[in-house]
Write a protein that holds these residues in place. Sequence first.
Motif, mmCIF file in Angstrom:
data_model
loop_
_atom_site.group_PDB
_atom_site.id
_atom_site.type_symbol
_atom_site.label_atom_id
_atom_site.label_comp_id
_atom_site.label_asym_id
_atom_site.label_seq_id
_atom_site.Cartn_x
_atom_site.Cartn_y
_atom_site.Cartn_z
ATOM 1 N N LEU A 1 -9.398 -6.596 -1.761
ATOM 2 C CA LEU A 1 -7.843 -6.157 -1.124
ATOM 3 C C LEU A 1 -8.190 -5.747 0.389
ATOM 4 C CD1 LEU A 1 -4.969 -5.898 -1.836
ATOM 5 C CD2 LEU A 1 -5.366 -3.528 -2.503
ATOM 6 N N SER A 2 -7.176 -6.667 1.036
ATOM 7 C CA SER A 2 -7.364 -6.054 2.488
ATOM 8 C C SER A 2 -6.065 -4.927 3.066
ATOM 9 C CB SER A 2 -7.285 -6.933 3.557
ATOM 10 O OG SER A 2 -8.571 -7.802 3.678
ATOM 11 N N VAL A 3 -6.303 -3.995 3.441
ATOM 12 C CA VAL A 3 -5.326 -2.876 3.541
ATOM 13 C C VAL A 3 -5.010 -2.749 4.913
ATOM 14 C CG1 VAL A 3 -4.412 -0.700 3.182
ATOM 15 C CG2 VAL A 3 -5.773 -1.892 1.511
ATOM 16 N N VAL A 4 -3.687 -2.785 5.532
ATOM 17 C CA VAL A 4 -3.420 -2.325 6.867
ATOM 18 C C VAL A 4 -2.511 -1.362 6.763
ATOM 19 C CG1 VAL A 4 -2.257 -3.120 9.050
ATOM 20 C CG2 VAL A 4 -3.993 -4.768 7.783
ATOM 21 N N GLY A 5 -2.596 -0.346 7.407
ATOM 22 C CA GLY A 5 -1.488 0.920 7.848
ATOM 23 C C GLY A 5 -1.011 0.899 9.016
ATOM 24 N N PHE A 6 0.084 1.609 8.979
ATOM 25 C CA PHE A 6 0.786 1.890 10.161
ATOM 26 C C PHE A 6 0.774 3.354 10.824
ATOM 27 C CE2 PHE A 6 4.131 0.097 12.964
ATOM 28 C CZ PHE A 6 4.284 -1.345 12.582
ATOM 29 N N ASP A 7 0.713 3.395 12.140
ATOM 30 C CA ASP A 7 0.332 4.620 12.772
ATOM 31 C C ASP A 7 -1.199 4.687 12.726
ATOM 32 O OD1 ASP A 7 2.712 5.108 13.331
ATOM 33 O OD2 ASP A 7 2.826 6.931 12.124
ATOM 34 N N SER A 8 -1.900 4.207 13.742
ATOM 35 C CA SER A 8 -3.212 4.349 13.784
ATOM 36 C C SER A 8 -3.670 5.720 14.689
ATOM 37 C CB SER A 8 -4.104 3.274 14.397
ATOM 38 O OG SER A 8 -5.355 3.072 14.759
ATOM 39 N N THR A 9 -4.415 6.551 13.871
ATOM 40 C CA THR A 9 -4.617 8.015 14.617
ATOM 41 C C THR A 9 -6.212 8.290 14.054
ATOM 42 O OG1 THR A 9 -3.861 9.427 12.902
ATOM 43 C CG2 THR A 9 -2.289 8.865 14.481
ATOM 44 N N ALA B 1 3.754 -1.657 0.822
ATOM 45 C CA ALA B 1 3.895 -0.569 0.078
ATOM 46 C C ALA B 1 4.578 0.560 1.000
ATOM 47 C CB ALA B 1 2.639 -0.014 -0.531
ATOM 48 N N VAL B 2 5.373 1.221 0.460
ATOM 49 C CA VAL B 2 6.256 2.267 1.089
ATOM 50 C C VAL B 2 6.480 3.490 -0.218
ATOM 51 C CG1 VAL B 2 8.518 1.213 0.456
ATOM 52 C CG2 VAL B 2 8.218 3.003 2.605
ATOM 53 N N ASP B 3 6.537 4.795 0.485
ATOM 54 C CA ASP B 3 6.631 5.767 -0.668
ATOM 55 C C ASP B 3 8.008 6.266 -0.720
ATOM 56 O OD1 ASP B 3 6.255 6.473 2.279
ATOM 57 O OD2 ASP B 3 6.264 8.678 1.576
ATOM 58 N N PRO B 4 8.369 6.893 -1.687
ATOM 59 C CA PRO B 4 9.950 7.240 -1.677
ATOM 60 C C PRO B 4 10.459 7.848 -0.532
ATOM 61 C CG PRO B 4 8.763 7.866 -3.612
ATOM 62 C CD PRO B 4 7.560 7.424 -2.620
ATOM 63 N N ALA B 5 9.688 8.681 0.287
ATOM 64 C CA ALA B 5 10.286 9.520 1.216
ATOM 65 C C ALA B 5 10.764 8.535 2.259
ATOM 66 C CB ALA B 5 9.461 10.668 1.756
ATOM 67 N N ASN B 6 10.113 7.642 2.529
ATOM 68 C CA ASN B 6 10.516 6.572 3.518
ATOM 69 C C ASN B 6 11.106 5.434 2.992
ATOM 70 O OD1 ASN B 6 9.078 8.136 6.053
ATOM 71 N ND2 ASN B 6 7.387 8.035 4.709
ATOM 72 N N TYR C 1 3.445 1.211 4.602
ATOM 73 C CA TYR C 1 4.488 1.854 5.507
ATOM 74 C C TYR C 1 3.414 2.807 6.487
ATOM 75 C CZ TYR C 1 7.761 4.645 7.563
ATOM 76 O OH TYR C 1 8.768 5.485 8.569
ATOM 77 N N GLY C 2 2.999 3.538 5.969
ATOM 78 C CA GLY C 2 2.083 4.777 6.725
ATOM 79 C C GLY C 2 0.868 4.976 6.618
ATOM 80 N N GLU C 3 0.247 5.606 7.359
ATOM 81 C CA GLU C 3 -1.246 5.782 7.231
ATOM 82 C C GLU C 3 -1.538 7.111 6.125
ATOM 83 O OE1 GLU C 3 -2.978 7.783 10.804
ATOM 84 O OE2 GLU C 3 -1.160 9.135 11.072
ATOM 85 N N GLY C 4 -0.638 7.771 5.862
ATOM 86 C CA GLY C 4 -0.937 8.683 4.990
ATOM 87 C C GLY C 4 -1.360 8.193 3.628
ATOM 88 N N GLN C 5 -0.024 7.298 3.286
ATOM 89 C CA GLN C 5 0.056 6.862 1.983
ATOM 90 C C GLN C 5 -1.264 5.841 1.940
ATOM 91 O OE1 GLN C 5 3.134 4.143 0.899
ATOM 92 N NE2 GLN C 5 3.255 4.412 -0.888
ATOM 93 N N ALA C 6 -1.241 5.075 2.981
ATOM 94 C CA ALA C 6 -2.576 3.865 2.995
ATOM 95 C C ALA C 6 -3.915 4.704 2.527
ATOM 96 C CB ALA C 6 -2.742 3.435 4.338
#
Lengths: 343, 343
Positions: free
Chosen positions: B271-279, B188-193, B248-253
């Motif tokens: 459903l398993s979900v993995v995000g990018f940018d772990s903070t 998954a990815v959002d329009p901005a990215n 794609y990103g943690e915010g959208q995740a």
Amino acid sequence: MPVTIRDVAQAAGVSPMAVSKVLHGRGRNVRVSDESAERIRSIAEKMNYRANDLARSLRTQRTNTIAIVFEEFERLGGNTGYFIELFDGVISAAFERGFSVTVCPKMVNFSRNGVIWDGRFDGLIWCKPEDSPTTVEALANSVIPVAVLHAAFPEDLPVPVMVCDNTQGMDLAVEHLTALGHRRFSFAVDPANAHTDEARDRLFGLKTALQQRGIEFDLMRIHNWGHKGEGFEADWESGKIGTALVVYGEGQAGEILNRARQYGVTIPDQLSVVGFDSTRFCETTTPRLTAVRQPVEDMARLAANLLIDRIEGKTVDHSRHIFPCTLDVRMSTSSCPEASLRP
Amino acid sequence: MPVTIRDVAQAAGVSPMAVSKVLHGRGRNVRVSDESAERIRSIAEKMNYRANDLARSLRTQRTNTIAIVFEEFERLGGNTGYFIELFDGVISAAFERGFSVTVCPKMVNFSRNGVIWDGRFDGLIWCKPEDSPTTVEALANSVIPVAVLHAAFPEDLPVPVMVCDNTQGMDLAVEHLTALGHRRFSFAVDPANAHTDEARDRLFGLKTALQQRGIEFDLMRIHNWGHKGEGFEADWESGKIGTALVVYGEGQAGEILNRARQYGVTIPDQLSVVGFDSTRFCETTTPRLTAVRQPVEDMARLAANLLIDRIEGKTVDHSRHIFPCTLDVRMSTSSCPEASLRP
DNA sequence: TTGTACGCGTTATCAA
DNA sequence: TTGATAACGCGTACAA
């Protein structure tokens, strides 16, 4: 190497002032014809001219930059969200008003006779200054405007001061805990903060809130533990800790949660814990920490706005702004285990 | 109002240069006797003299300040911890080397022919520049040194670039998920990215990682949802979503986690979900988000150090520094619900 | 419109 | 050795 205003002036066959007028609107009674203006603009563009803000600031005595001084910060992320909220508040206000924000390492000191000033900042926000005569004198003699965040000490300072209402915040915590049936309260503070006015205020607030509800506070239940909660086990073993523990800061509170768990004390079943300074950090503890929230971002924003008002000569504010706290109830508090036993 | 070096000189009956020499050590071949020096020091102290850094910087062409440019930031705390780590890395390196750090609102633009320069900064760290010819040209023509963080685009830039290894990071995610039995993957990815090189890299990484494990990736499972996960429900209903979703990103995740829960989809059971940018943000979602971590703070620190090396004329680095990712396993991933059904 | 001086610390040159 | 003087960095205020 860089192109100066004189370079552009020469290339355009006009005076530097004409360029300054056209490009930056300076010079009250300088007039430039439309044709010259157009030529100047075009040449400046072609030469890729950029104004040097240093030179301008040196002349105008304005940098449109404010500084944040915070003696404690080396790391923003550290272990709490306090500085983040603070910084967000400052930059949101500053950016809106055309100011940049500098975080610099050397401003933590001040000269004997006033806040350090080196021309780079139009003003500064001083966070958590220590309570000393030097501080008071530095503020009084500062050559640039200062706004102070969290000066709990009571002196009348010649600057605007933002503080939160520790007493009222503590009252919220006590209200929450008494509603859950708690009657025996403990207060924990770490050595670094034990002697601050803020700690004094919070302890006083705790006592007052309890008193108003007819609950006695046992002075034995003031716990001077280490920042990592060192000392918790001994006091738990000896039964000194009540059923509700209020902690001076969120950092120490988080450490206490860990320590209690490792020692086999179940939070909140066996002990309810409330921290001070509710930030995102409180979401990361296990269990998530119930905490009193200071509106740090609002406080910081007001500090920045009052500072800039002062810089721009709009208003001069020397008052103490007191912000009410709120309580974020999370998972570290629950019904008093003794409540059901009570008649 | 402020005391200048000339004021001190006059009061001490010496030349400004003598004062400059004594107080700041400037002037190669200027000598001052010990008695004069002592007198100058004493008078400067008495007059509470402070050097004006603007004047000094104007002359020396050095401000000992670097800027951070980050087009996306208005709020640091916003919804992710990315900027915090970034800032921590920059200031830790900068402070150690005597540099201040300015966050300013106007630097988001650059002139047609180069990075904006106004004399206030010795260099700047540009975060996530967009991939455009203008960017490349701006970097090439910059009058001050620049270091870039997260320029995923492949051009050879005349600056040091820090990037993370998206391919390897995605491989970690896939390794984790396949070990849990997952075989059907969504991205998954959002329009901005959606059209960034970073998104392309991550999707490529996903495909490659799957391919290496003999798993097919269905192009139907590239989900262009809104930043708040808009579109999730429809795709869920139609069965387009696999059992493992990489975002794609943690915010959208985080938004997708909320949306799924509200729609009655249990994460991670269904459903398993993995995000990018772990903070730290990933610690605040429900459930806590498993995510690929970029070593943002390390990247930022290196960026600052390379930048300062360049400013100080020590080394010139134009290389691309690739940082390996790690995976923070939290609560949003679990065994594939279909795995037990598979032969 | 232009010239001149200014903001303030520093560099480079020159004099005793 | 001890120091003074002039000029510079660059944009701007103000008088001419």
